[in-house]
Write a protein that holds these residues in place. Sequence first.
Motif, PDB file in Angstrom:
ATOM      1  N   PHE A  16       0.586  -1.070   0.081  1.00 23.68           N
ATOM      2  CA  PHE A  16       0.067  -0.226  -0.574  1.00 23.68           C
ATOM      3  C   PHE A  16       1.114   1.106   0.237  1.00 23.68           C
ATOM      4  N   LEU A  17      -0.160   2.543  -0.351  1.00 21.66           N
ATOM      5  CA  LEU A  17       0.550   3.717  -0.461  1.00 21.66           C
ATOM      6  C   LEU A  17      -0.156   4.412   0.984  1.00 21.66           C
ATOM      7  N   ARG A  18       0.760   5.393   1.710  1.00 21.88           N
ATOM      8  CA  ARG A  18       0.551   6.106   2.467  1.00 21.88           C
ATOM      9  C   ARG A  18       1.195   7.233   1.854  1.00 21.88           C
ATOM     10  N   VAL A  44      -0.815  -2.133  -9.623  1.00 23.87           N
ATOM     11  CA  VAL A  44       0.203  -2.741  -9.407  1.00 23.87           C
ATOM     12  C   VAL A  44       1.417  -2.776  -9.398  1.00 23.87           C
ATOM     13  N   ASP A  45       1.939  -2.333 -10.598  1.00 26.38           N
ATOM     14  CA  ASP A  45       3.505  -2.610 -11.310  1.00 26.38           C
ATOM     15  C   ASP A  45       3.191  -0.712 -11.163  1.00 26.38           C
ATOM     16  N   PHE A  46       2.575   0.224 -11.357  1.00 23.37           N
ATOM     17  CA  PHE A  46       2.953   1.762 -10.471  1.00 23.37           C
ATOM     18  C   PHE A  46       3.166   1.921  -9.604  1.00 23.37           C
ATOM     19  N   GLY A  47       2.054   1.688  -8.804  1.00 24.53           N
ATOM     20  CA  GLY A  47       2.387   1.039  -7.274  1.00 24.53           C
ATOM     21  C   GLY A  47       4.190   0.318  -6.827  1.00 24.53           C
ATOM     22  N   VAL A  58      -5.186   9.381  -7.715  1.00 27.19           N
ATOM     23  CA  VAL A  58      -6.270   7.710  -7.535  1.00 27.19           C
ATOM     24  C   VAL A  58      -7.066   8.194  -7.457  1.00 27.19           C
ATOM     25  N   PHE A  59      -7.685   7.166  -8.681  1.00 25.11           N
ATOM     26  CA  PHE A  59      -9.114   6.642  -8.709  1.00 25.11           C
ATOM     27  C   PHE A  59      -8.931   4.772  -8.276  1.00 25.11           C
ATOM     28  N   GLY A  60      -9.848   5.142  -7.534  1.00 28.53           N
ATOM     29  CA  GLY A  60     -10.760   3.321  -6.781  1.00 28.53           C
ATOM     30  C   GLY A  60     -11.468   3.090  -6.071  1.00 28.53           C
ATOM     31  N   LYS A  80       0.650   9.114 -12.273  1.00 28.03           N
ATOM     32  CA  LYS A  80       2.140  10.925 -11.587  1.00 28.03           C
ATOM     33  C   LYS A  80       0.661  11.672 -11.422  1.00 28.03           C
ATOM     34  N   GLU A  81       1.179  12.736 -10.585  1.00 28.98           N
ATOM     35  CA  GLU A  81       0.213  13.799 -11.026  1.00 28.98           C
ATOM     36  C   GLU A  81       1.526  14.583 -11.683  1.00 28.98           C
TER      37      GLU A  81
END
Length: 82
Positions: A16-18, A44-47, A58-60, A80-81
């Motif tokens: 996960f990303l915080r 997954v790959d990007f994370g 993020v969209f989820g 990425k922004e």
Amino acid sequence: MITENYLGCTLDLPCFLRLQDNGQEIVVIYHFGEYPRCLNEEAVDFGLETTVGDEVEVFGKVTASDEISTCDSRDYYIRKEP
């Protein structure tokens, strides 16, 4: 902005990303671990490639008041922004 990229999925835990967004902490789960399998391999790959300090959009699926998952659909994303 990413404050942590937890790589627990290498040990059969979630990855996960915080994030910090306007003073609020948000956790973005992008890999469940061994099971169940995450449908969204692109997220997954990007994370796995992101680092602390990256600014992302993020969209989820909201799974708790401070938690989002990108695993349930290939339409979800982390990017990425600009």
